[in-house]
Structures are given as structure tokens and as C-alpha cells.
Design a protein around this motif. Sequence first.
Motif, PDB file in Angstrom:
ATOM      1  N   PRO A 188      37.046 -18.512 -10.168  1.00  0.00           N
ATOM      2  CA  PRO A 188      36.563 -17.646  -9.078  1.00  0.00           C
ATOM      3  C   PRO A 188      37.409 -17.803  -7.807  1.00  0.00           C
ATOM      4  N   MET A 189      37.840 -19.036  -7.523  1.00  0.00           N
ATOM      5  CA  MET A 189      38.670 -19.263  -6.333  1.00  0.00           C
ATOM      6  C   MET A 189      40.038 -18.612  -6.525  1.00  0.00           C
ATOM      7  N   PHE A 190      40.566 -18.689  -7.754  1.00  0.00           N
ATOM      8  CA  PHE A 190      41.853 -18.031  -8.038  1.00  0.00           C
ATOM      9  C   PHE A 190      41.736 -16.525  -7.783  1.00  0.00           C
ATOM     10  N   GLU A 191      40.608 -15.944  -8.219  1.00  0.00           N
ATOM     11  CA  GLU A 191      40.466 -14.495  -8.034  1.00  0.00           C
ATOM     12  C   GLU A 191      40.386 -14.127  -6.555  1.00  0.00           C
ATOM     13  N   VAL A 192      39.716 -14.976  -5.758  1.00  0.00           N
ATOM     14  CA  VAL A 192      39.684 -14.745  -4.301  1.00  0.00           C
ATOM     15  C   VAL A 192      41.112 -14.776  -3.755  1.00  0.00           C
ATOM     16  N   LEU A 193      41.870 -15.777  -4.177  1.00  0.00           N
ATOM     17  CA  LEU A 193      43.231 -15.952  -3.671  1.00  0.00           C
ATOM     18  C   LEU A 193      44.139 -14.780  -4.034  1.00  0.00           C
ATOM     19  N   LEU A 194      44.017 -14.337  -5.275  1.00  0.00           N
ATOM     20  CA  LEU A 194      44.825 -13.186  -5.711  1.00  0.00           C
ATOM     21  C   LEU A 194      44.438 -11.951  -4.896  1.00  0.00           C
ATOM     22  N   GLY A 195      43.122 -11.793  -4.665  1.00  0.00           N
ATOM     23  CA  GLY A 195      42.648 -10.672  -3.840  1.00  0.00           C
ATOM     24  C   GLY A 195      43.212 -10.760  -2.428  1.00  0.00           C
ATOM     25  N   VAL A 196      43.284 -11.981  -1.898  1.00  0.00           N
ATOM     26  CA  VAL A 196      43.836 -12.182  -0.544  1.00  0.00           C
ATOM     27  C   VAL A 196      45.309 -11.762  -0.524  1.00  0.00           C
ATOM     28  N   LEU A 197      46.078 -12.197  -1.524  1.00  0.00           N
ATOM     29  CA  LEU A 197      47.506 -11.832  -1.572  1.00  0.00           C
ATOM     30  C   LEU A 197      47.676 -10.319  -1.674  1.00  0.00           C
ATOM     31  N   ARG A 198      46.847  -9.675  -2.503  1.00  0.00           N
ATOM     32  CA  ARG A 198      46.951  -8.222  -2.705  1.00  0.00           C
ATOM     33  C   ARG A 198      46.588  -7.471  -1.422  1.00  0.00           C
ATOM     34  N   ALA A 199      45.515  -7.939  -0.763  1.00  0.00           N
ATOM     35  CA  ALA A 199      45.082  -7.271   0.476  1.00  0.00           C
ATOM     36  C   ALA A 199      46.123  -7.466   1.572  1.00  0.00           C
ATOM     37  N   ALA A 225      51.632 -20.304 -13.272  1.00  0.00           N
ATOM     38  CA  ALA A 225      51.671 -19.466 -14.478  1.00  0.00           C
ATOM     39  C   ALA A 225      50.619 -18.364 -14.389  1.00  0.00           C
ATOM     40  N   ARG A 226      49.465 -18.719 -13.828  1.00  0.00           N
ATOM     41  CA  ARG A 226      48.355 -17.767 -13.741  1.00  0.00           C
ATOM     42  C   ARG A 226      48.704 -16.613 -12.793  1.00  0.00           C
ATOM     43  N   THR A 227      49.360 -16.947 -11.679  1.00  0.00           N
ATOM     44  CA  THR A 227      49.774 -15.913 -10.727  1.00  0.00           C
ATOM     45  C   THR A 227      50.838 -15.022 -11.354  1.00  0.00           C
ATOM     46  N   LEU A 228      51.767 -15.633 -12.077  1.00  0.00           N
ATOM     47  CA  LEU A 228      52.831 -14.844 -12.730  1.00  0.00           C
ATOM     48  C   LEU A 228      52.246 -13.875 -13.755  1.00  0.00           C
ATOM     49  N   ARG A 229      51.236 -14.338 -14.505  1.00  0.00           N
ATOM     50  CA  ARG A 229      50.602 -13.437 -15.497  1.00  0.00           C
ATOM     51  C   ARG A 229      49.986 -12.239 -14.786  1.00  0.00           C
ATOM     52  N   ALA A 230      49.291 -12.505 -13.681  1.00  0.00           N
ATOM     53  CA  ALA A 230      48.671 -11.409 -12.915  1.00  0.00           C
ATOM     54  C   ALA A 230      49.746 -10.469 -12.380  1.00  0.00           C
ATOM     55  N   ALA A 231      50.855 -11.040 -11.882  1.00  0.00           N
ATOM     56  CA  ALA A 231      51.945 -10.210 -11.338  1.00  0.00           C
ATOM     57  C   ALA A 231      52.553  -9.353 -12.444  1.00  0.00           C
ATOM     58  N   GLU A 232      52.712  -9.939 -13.616  1.00  0.00           N
ATOM     59  CA  GLU A 232      53.317  -9.195 -14.742  1.00  0.00           C
ATOM     60  C   GLU A 232      52.398  -8.046 -15.158  1.00  0.00           C
ATOM     61  N   ASP A 233      51.091  -8.306 -15.165  1.00  0.00           N
ATOM     62  CA  ASP A 233      50.124  -7.249 -15.533  1.00  0.00           C
ATOM     63  C   ASP A 233      50.206  -6.071 -14.564  1.00  0.00           C
ATOM     64  N   LEU A 234      50.579  -6.350 -13.317  1.00  0.00           N
ATOM     65  CA  LEU A 234      50.632  -5.291 -12.297  1.00  0.00           C
ATOM     66  C   LEU A 234      51.970  -4.539 -12.306  1.00  0.00           C
ATOM     67  N   THR A 235      52.898  -4.978 -13.148  1.00  0.00           N
ATOM     68  CA  THR A 235      54.266  -4.448 -13.081  1.00  0.00           C
ATOM     69  C   THR A 235      54.548  -3.457 -14.207  1.00  0.00           C
ATOM     70  N   PRO A 236      54.872  -2.201 -13.872  1.00  0.00           N
ATOM     71  CA  PRO A 236      55.235  -1.237 -14.916  1.00  0.00           C
ATOM     72  C   PRO A 236      56.425  -1.754 -15.727  1.00  0.00           C
ATOM     73  N   THR A 237      56.398  -1.531 -17.046  1.00  0.00           N
ATOM     74  CA  THR A 237      57.412  -2.162 -17.907  1.00  0.00           C
ATOM     75  C   THR A 237      58.819  -1.603 -17.663  1.00  0.00           C
ATOM     76  N   HIS A 238      58.924  -0.407 -17.055  1.00  0.00           N
ATOM     77  CA  HIS A 238      60.267   0.143 -16.852  1.00  0.00           C
ATOM     78  C   HIS A 238      61.017  -0.564 -15.716  1.00  0.00           C
ATOM     79  N   LEU A 239      60.296  -1.329 -14.894  1.00  0.00           N
ATOM     80  CA  LEU A 239      60.972  -1.998 -13.777  1.00  0.00           C
ATOM     81  C   LEU A 239      61.695  -3.259 -14.267  1.00  0.00           C
ATOM     82  N   PRO A 240      62.928  -3.480 -13.791  1.00  0.00           N
ATOM     83  CA  PRO A 240      63.687  -4.649 -14.249  1.00  0.00           C
ATOM     84  C   PRO A 240      63.272  -5.934 -13.528  1.00  0.00           C
TER      85      PRO A 240
END
Length: 279
Positions: A22-33, A90-105
Motif C-alpha cells: 500500500p505504501m508503494f502504491e502511494v509513492l508511485l501515485g506521488v511520482l505520477r502526480a 525492480a517494482r518501480t521499473l515494472r510499473a514504469a514498463e507497464d506504462l510504456t508503449p512497446t514502440h518506444l525505444p
Amino acid sequence: MTADPEQSDAGVFADIDALPQPMFEVLLGVLRAMAAHPEIERVRRTAWEALAPQPGQRLLDAGAGAGEVARELAAVVGAEGEVVAMDASARTLRAAEDLTPTHLPVRFVQGDVTDLRFDADTFDGVRAERVLQHLADPDRAVAELTRVTRPGGRVCLIDTDWESAAVDGVPGDLAAVMRDRLLNLSAQHHNDMGRTLRRRLVHAGLTDVTATAVTLVFPNPTSAAVVMPFFNPEVPPEAGMVPDELRDRWFAEVAAAGERDEFLAALTIWVAAGSRPIR
Ligand SMILES: C[S@@+](CC[C@H](N)C(=O)[O-])C[C@H]1O[C@@H](n2cnc3c(N)ncnc32)[C@H](O)[C@@H]1O
């Protein structure tokens, strides 16, 4: 948070993977906002000009977080180039990868900015935004970022100067206690990192070093809460931003200042950049 005693008081961003979900999700939300906040966009425009990305380049975003800047850089470097989004988490990278369209290098790599697993002279440009303030040895990170940049390439550092944080509209005694809390949240945290970036780049041997102070201005608590977590009542008490005994009074005073239109907060983030000398 971590088994390494040197890192044990480093703050949440030093070891995101050790946080409860839950704290990770708050943090990711903070970075996104934060990435969507116009004042952070202003900082990033300054950093963009300092890095000056070009089509075909190979770039590194160290401590890339949710990857917003890596995606924007990837759109510019195009298929002939590459952006490496590197992060310790690793957890942040997975979230970042999920947000990234596959055509981007964009290539996602887990690693430590103080011990980079890239050859010397690998990148045309490197950046690290709001990462060095969390590190036990920030100069080692600057040395590593410099080493992996090719001669003539650019190194761009972006970091907060938490000591610059200012607020008006709340009672002075309360503001003083909160300031003390902010500046003592973690023994290892570098509250003055922003202003030291230029010196660190000079010591690393870079040339044409520039430093730009971008002072973010927040005219209401909602705007401030996105970038300054101690104005955000949704950050869980476990994060320790606000002393438990002051929590109700603090958030009530902040909200009241906002309702009277007397609230004002400011924070300076520095952008420093330089070029690796051509041998
Ligand atoms: C405050 S966040 C900033 C993220 C991103 N640069 C941004 O501006 O949104 C700090 C990031 O640095 C990463 N980090 C912390 N220590 C690191 C290290 N030693 N090496 C690489 N990344 C690290 C964290 O996992 C986190 O993603």
C-alpha cells in the motif's frame, strides 16, 4: 527497511522495494502526480534544454522512477537511438514498463547509480532527477554518471533544496516545528542537495557547468501537496511526515489558510549540467 546499516536511515526512496505494497502504491501515485504538476513540468523543461536530446542518441535516465521523462526522451531519440531507464527498484521499473508503449525505444534496467554496469563512454547524455538527495555517496554517483558519458556528452542533474522550503499563512510556531521535522526526517538525506550539484559536477571534471534555480510556487495547499508531501493529508501517518500529535492541527491550519486564500508555499529545485571534456 533494509539490511544495510549504512542505508538504514535513508528514507523511503532509497529502498522502495522494501515498502509494504500500500505504501508503494502511494509513492508511485506521488511520482505520477508530481510528473503532471505544472511546476515540475517547468523544472523538467529547464532540464530538457540543458540535456538537449537529439534524434539517434543513446541516453540514460538514472533513478527513472515511473519513467515519464524516459518516455519523452525516447520519442525524440527515435528508433535509431535508445533510452535506458535505470532504477534501483525492480517494482518501480515494472510499473514504469507497464506504462510504456512497446514502440518506444526504452530499455528498463535495474541497477545502482553509484555502481553502474555500463562501459565507459556509453551514453550521449545522462540525467538523474531527485535521486542524489537519497544517496549515502552522491559523489560516487556523479563520478559513475560522468564515466559512462562519452567525451562531449552531457550530464544533467536535478535535485531539490529542501532547506529552501517556505510557507506562509499557517501559525509560525507550527511552521517552525514542521520545518524542523522536514529537515530531520532522515539522518542520511541531503536536504541541501540542489545547491551542491554545480560544485559536484565541477569536481567530477565536467566543463561548461551551469546551474539554474527553479523556484516552485504553490498558491494553495492542493497544489503544494503534490510536491511537498507534508501538505498532503493522504500520505499515510506511517511515512512520518507529520508528528502524530500535530497531525490534526497541522492539516486543519493548512486547510484554513487555503480557505482564507492566505496560503503560500515555495520550494527551489536546481538543474545543473555540464559536458564531459573532449580528450
Ligand atoms: C524521488 S524518486 C525520483 C524518480 C524520478 N527521477 C522522478 O523524477 O520522478 C527517486 C528514485 O531514485 C531511485 N533510486 C534510489 N536510490 C537509487 C540508486 N542507488 N540507484 C538507482 N536508483 C535509485 C528510487 O528507486 C526512485 O525511483
